[in-house]
Design a protein around this motif. Structure first.
Motif, mmCIF file in Angstrom:
data_model
loop_
_atom_site.group_PDB
_atom_site.id
_atom_site.type_symbol
_atom_site.label_atom_id
_atom_site.label_comp_id
_atom_site.label_asym_id
_atom_site.label_seq_id
_atom_site.Cartn_x
_atom_site.Cartn_y
_atom_site.Cartn_z
ATOM 1 N N PHE A 1 -5.631 1.345 0.686
ATOM 2 C CA PHE A 1 -5.193 2.708 0.390
ATOM 3 C C PHE A 1 -6.101 3.380 -0.635
ATOM 4 O O PHE A 1 -6.237 4.605 -0.627
ATOM 5 N N SER B 1 2.821 1.321 -7.032
ATOM 6 C CA SER B 1 3.382 0.055 -6.559
ATOM 7 C C SER B 1 4.112 -0.669 -7.674
ATOM 8 O O SER B 1 5.197 -1.200 -7.484
ATOM 9 N N GLY C 1 2.878 -0.709 -0.555
ATOM 10 C CA GLY C 1 2.682 -1.039 -1.958
ATOM 11 C C GLY C 1 3.830 -1.825 -2.568
ATOM 12 O O GLY C 1 3.618 -2.649 -3.444
ATOM 13 N N VAL C 2 5.044 -1.576 -2.088
ATOM 14 C CA VAL C 2 6.197 -2.213 -2.725
ATOM 15 C C VAL C 2 6.589 -3.507 -2.002
ATOM 16 O O VAL C 2 7.215 -4.389 -2.590
ATOM 17 N N LEU D 1 -1.249 -8.009 -1.947
ATOM 18 C CA LEU D 1 -1.196 -6.785 -2.751
ATOM 19 C C LEU D 1 -2.600 -6.224 -2.971
ATOM 20 O O LEU D 1 -2.856 -5.037 -2.823
ATOM 21 N N THR E 1 -3.937 -4.657 0.201
ATOM 22 C CA THR E 1 -3.254 -3.383 0.444
ATOM 23 C C THR E 1 -3.814 -2.308 -0.482
ATOM 24 O O THR E 1 -4.065 -1.171 -0.067
ATOM 25 N N PRO F 1 5.149 -6.393 -1.122
ATOM 26 C CA PRO F 1 4.871 -7.742 -1.638
ATOM 27 C C PRO F 1 5.890 -8.206 -2.674
ATOM 28 O O PRO F 1 6.108 -9.405 -2.816
ATOM 29 N N MET G 1 -4.973 14.001 -6.148
ATOM 30 C CA MET G 1 -5.552 12.661 -6.192
ATOM 31 C C MET G 1 -7.065 12.729 -6.367
ATOM 32 O O MET G 1 -7.639 12.012 -7.189
ATOM 33 N N LYS H 1 2.084 4.157 2.940
ATOM 34 C CA LYS H 1 1.422 3.747 1.712
ATOM 35 C C LYS H 1 2.433 3.229 0.693
ATOM 36 O O LYS H 1 2.232 2.176 0.081
ATOM 37 N N PHE I 1 -3.098 3.737 -6.892
ATOM 38 C CA PHE I 1 -2.215 3.067 -5.933
ATOM 39 C C PHE I 1 -1.344 2.034 -6.635
ATOM 40 O O PHE I 1 -0.135 1.961 -6.420
ATOM 41 N N SER J 1 -8.717 7.465 -1.115
ATOM 42 C CA SER J 1 -8.903 8.224 -2.356
ATOM 43 C C SER J 1 -10.364 8.196 -2.785
ATOM 44 O O SER J 1 -10.881 9.173 -3.328
#
Lengths: 333, 338
Positions: A63, A299, B207-208, A56, A59, B210, A265, B203, A295, A67
Motif C-alpha cells: 500500500f 494499522s 492493515g488491521v 504486515l 502489506t 494481521p 497523502m 487497504k 500506512f 503513495s
C-alpha cells in the motif's frame, strides 16, 4: 520557525566522504525520522500480531507503493518553490484508471494499450496544468484545482462511474509477488531509484533544486526555467496516471472516488519525508519512509482499537512531532 | 411562436389527461438539488432521475424536472444553489442534502416562498420539508441479525465503517452496536474506516488483519464488501461471512464464491432510484395529496435465492437499482399514513 535561508546556506550534502563522517551524515539526514517513525509503528503493530511481522511488512510495502508513486511526483513539483503544488493528482488517477480499464475491457492483449492510455492521460493533464499556469498565469494551486474539476468530469463522462474489471493477468500482476516482494512495491522502488538518480545525479534534478531555491537566480544562471517546470508538472501527472492504473488494477476496477485520499497523502509524504515544503531541498528516500509510516500508523491505531476520532488526532500529533523533529535537526546543523 | 408553444402544451395536456387521470401538476416544475456525484451510487441515482423524469415530462405529468449537482459537496454551496432555484421559480425542490441541518435556512426560505421541499437520502431536519429517510440503524441491525441466523454460536466481527463524522456512518454503526447487544455472542473485534470505497476498505482491512483473531463475520456499510473480500483473500485467512452492499462487483464475487464452495451471504442497500421515489412524492404533494412529513424508504435486499436475478438486471460495474413508479410512491405514502 521557518528559515527560508537555511537550505540556501547549506548546499546539498557532499557524498563519498570518509566512513566516520558518512555515518554521521546519515544521522543528519532529514529522512531518517520518517524511517524511525515507520519502524516504531511497525514494531508496535507487530507486537499485537499473531502471524508475526512478515505479512504486515509485505502489506505495508504494497500500500505504501501507491503513495510513493504520487509522492515522488508531488515532491518534484513542491521542490520548484513556494506556491508549487499539484492538486489534480486524485482526479488524474481516476481519469487514467477509468480510461485505461475501459479501453482494456478485460482483454489481456490490450494491457500495453491500457498502460499507454493511462500514461498518455497523465501526459495530457500535465500539459493542461502547465498551460494554465504559464500561458494564463494562474497560480498552480488554483490552476491544478480547477483542472481537476475538468479531469474528474471527463472521468465521470467517460464511464459514468461503472467499474470495469481489469484483465485477469493484470490483476494478478498488481496483487502478486515476485520473490516474496509485492510487484507494485518493485515498480515503486524502480521509480524511486530513477527519481533519486534524476534528483541527485542528473542535471535536470539540479536544475529543479536551483529553481526552487531561487527562480530568478536560476534563470539568470541560464537554467531553462520554463522547460524544467513544464517537465516537472508533466512527470508528476504521468506518475499519478501510472498510480491510478496500478491502483485500479489492484482493487478490481476504477472508481470515481478512488484517488480521493491521495491528495493530502501525496503532500504529507513529501513533508514527513523531510523535504522542504518551501521547495529547493528534497530527498527521495524520505518518500518511502513516510509512505510506510502513513500506512503503518493507521494499522497500528486500528490494531489497538482506537476510534476514528482518536486515530485522526494521534495521526495529526505524530505528524507534527516528526516534522518538528526533522526540522529541529536541520536548524541545529 | 408563443401561441405555437401554447398549442403544443395544450395538445400535450390533452394527450396526457386520459392516461394520467390527474394532471393538475402539468404546469409545475421540479428541481433536484444534489450535493455530490462522485461515486457510482450517485451516478446511478442521477441516471434514474433522468430516465423517470424525462418520461414524466414527456407525458405531461410535470412541465420540467431539472437536476443540478454542486461541485464541491459543500453545504454553503448547496444553500446558494437552493436560493437560485427559489429565484428561478420552481414549484418543488427535491434535495439530497450535504448536511441535515446546514441547509435549514435555505429550505425555510423556499417553504416561505410557497415551494414544496422534499428531502431524501441526505435529509434535512427543517420541519416544513418532507423527509424520505433511510432507516440506517435498521440496516445495521439487520446485518447482525442475519449473521446470528447463520452463526448461532456467535464469534468475532470486523466492522467496516464509512466516512468518519458523517451522519450516515454514525447511524449504521449505532444499528450494528444495537444488533450486537441483542446477540451478545458476537463481539466487534475491530472497526476500521473504509470510506464507502472498495480501495480504501481493502487497504484498511489489510492493515488491521494481521493483528486480529479469527473473524466470523464482516459488517459493512455498502461499497466496501469487495475490498474486504480481496483483503481476506490476500491474507490467506478463511473467508468470513461478509455482508455485501448491492454493488455489481460484490454480487459477482459472491456468485463465483457460491459456485466454487457454496459461500452464502446477504446484501442490502438503498436503491439509487430512491431519487425517483422523491420525485413522485413531490409530484403528489403538488397534486394536493395528503402526504405525511416523514416517509421511510424500503431496503433493497438481495438473498441467495434472488442473487442471480438481481445480478442479471444490474448494469455491469453499477449498483442494483429499482426505479419507483407513481404507484410505489402512493404505497409508501399510505404506509406512512397508517
Amino acid at each position: 520557525m521557518s528559515r527560508p535561508d537555511a537550505s540556501a546556506a547549506h548546499p546539498p550534502h557532499r557524498h563519498g566522504d570518509k566512513p566516520v563522517t558518512s555515518l554521521l551524515s546519515i544521522l543528519r539526514k532529514p529522512w531518517l525520522w520518517a524511517f524511525i517513525a515507520a519502524g516504531a509503528a511497525f514494531v508496535a503493530t507487530a507486537a499485537v500480531t499473531q502471524a508475526g511481522g512478515w505479512g504486515l511488512g509485505m502489506t505495508a510495502l504494497t500500500f505504501a507503493a501507491f503513495s510513493v508513486l504520487v509522492g515522488i511526483g508531488q515532491m518534484f513539483v513542491i521542490t520548484l518553490g513556494p506556491g508549487n503544488v499539484d492538486l489534480s493528482i486524485p482526479a488524474t488517477m481516476t481519469l487514467a484508471g477509468t480510461l485505461a480499464l475501459k479501453a482494456m475491457a478485460g482483454d489481456p492483449a490490450m494491457i500495453p494499450v491500457g498502460l499507454a492510455i493511462a500514461l498518455a492521460s497523465g501526459l495530457a493533464v500535465g500539459v493542461v496544468n502547465y498551460g494554465l499556469i504559464r500561458l494564463l498565469s494562474i497560480p498552480p494551486i488554483i490552476a491544478t484545482l480547477s483542472a481537476s474539476f475538468l479531469i474528474q468530469s471527463a472521468a465521470i463522462w467517460s464511464n459514468r462511474g461503472l467499474r470495469v474489471k481489469p484483465p485477469q493477468a493484470l490483476a494478478d500482476f498488481a496483487t502478486g509477488r515476485a520473490l516474496g516482494v509485492p510487484n507494485v512495491a518493485v515498480v515503486a522502488l524502480l521509480v524511486a531509484v530513477l527519481a533519486w538518480v534524476v534528483l541527485e545525479r542528473a542535471l535536470a534534478g539540479r536544475r529543479v533544486l536551483a529553481i526552487g531555491q531561487n527562480m530568478r537566480a536560476a534563470r539568470l544562471a541560464g537554467v531553462p526555467v520554463d522547460a524544467v517546470r513544464f517537465a516537472t508538472y508533466v512527470s508528476c501527472a504521468v506518475l499519478a496516471g501510472l498510480a491510478g492504473f496500478l491502483l485500479a488494477s489492484f482493487s478490481g476496477g476504477a472508481a470515481l472516488n478512488m484517488g480521493a485520499e491521495y491528495l493530502l497523502m501525496s503532500i504529507a509524504v513529501v513533508v514527513i519525508g523531510g523535504s522542504s515544503i518551501a521547495g529547493g531541498n528534497s530527498n527521495v528516500p524520505g518518500i518511502w519512509g513516510a509512505s510506510l509510516f502513513m500506512f503503518l500508523i493507521v494499522s497500528m491505531l486500528n490494531s489497538y482499537g482506537a476510534g476514528a476520532g482518536v486515530r485522526m488526532i494521534l495521526t495529526g500529533v505524530i505528524i507534527i512531532a516528526i516534522v518538528a523533529a526533522a526540522g529541529g535537526r536541520k536548524v541545529s546543523r | 411562436m408563443i401561441s405555437t408553444t401554447r398549442l403544443l402544451g395544450i395538445a400535450g395536456l390533452c394527450a396526457a389527461v386520459p392516461f394520467m387521470g390527474l394532471a393538475d401538476t402539468s404546469d409545475k416544475s421540479i428541481a433536484l438539488s444534489n450535493n455530490y456525484a462522485g461515486n457510482s451510487w450517485r451516478q446511478a441515482m442521477l441516471e434514474s432521475w433522468q430516465k423517470v423524469t424525462a418520461q414524466a415530462v414527456e407525458e405531461g405529468v410535470v412541465s420540467a424536472a431539472d437536476a443540478f449537482t454542486t461541485a464541491e459537496n459543500q453545504a454553503t454551496e448547496q444553500a446558494a444553489q437552493i436560493q437560485n432555484m427559489i429565484l428561478q421559480g420552481y414549484d418543488a425542490i427535491v434535495i439530497n442534502s450535504a448536511s441535515p441541518t446546514a441547509l435549514n435556512g435555505a429550505v425555510k426560505e423556499a417553504c416561505d416562498a410557497g415551494i414544496v421541499v422534499v428531502s431524501f437520502d441526505g435529509i434535512v431536519t427543517e420541519p416544513c420539508a418532507w423527509r424520505i429517510a433511510v432507516d440506517f440503524q435498521e440496516m445495521g441491525r439487520q446485518q447482525v441479525e442475519y449473521l446470528a441466523s447463520r452463526l448461532p454460536e456467535g464469534g468475532n466481527l470486523l466492522e467496516i465503517r464509512g466516512l468518519a463524522g458523517v451522519f450516515v456512518d454514525d447511524e449504521i454503526h449505532a444499528g450494528i452496536a444495537a444488533g450486537v447487544q441483542e446477540h451478545p455472542d458476537f463481539k466487534v473485534a475491530a472497526a476500521v474506516n473504509g470510506d464507502w470505497a472498495q480501495d480504501v476498505a481493502q487497504k484498511a482491512v489489510a492493515g488491521v488483519l494481521p493483528s486480529l483473531p479469527d473473524i466470523a463475520g464482516v459488517v459493512t456499510q455498502g461499497g466496501d464488501g469487495y475490498g474486504a473480500a480481496q483483503a481476506f483473500a490476500a491474507s490467506g485467512r478463511d473467508m468470513p461471512i461478509i455482508v455485501m452492499g448491492n454493488r455489481h462487483d460484490e454480487m459477482e464475487w459472491w456468485k463465483q464464491a457460491h459456485e466454487e464452495n457454496g459461500y452464502e451471504t446477504v446484501s442490502l442497500s438503498i436503491a439509487p432510484g430512491v431519487s425517483t421515489l422523491a420525485f413522485w412524492v413531490a409530484q403528489q404533494v403538488l397534486d394536493g395529496a395528503d402526504v405525511p412529513k416523514d416517509l421511510t424508504v424500503p431496503f433493497l435486499k438481495v438473498t441467495q435465492e434472488d442473487l442471480e436475478e438481481v445480478l442479471a438486471s444490474t448494469q455491469a460495474g453499477g449498483v442494483a437499482n429499482v426505479e419507483y413508479t407513481l404507484d410505489d410512491a402512493k404505497a409508501v405514502i399510505s404506509d406512512a399514513a397508517q
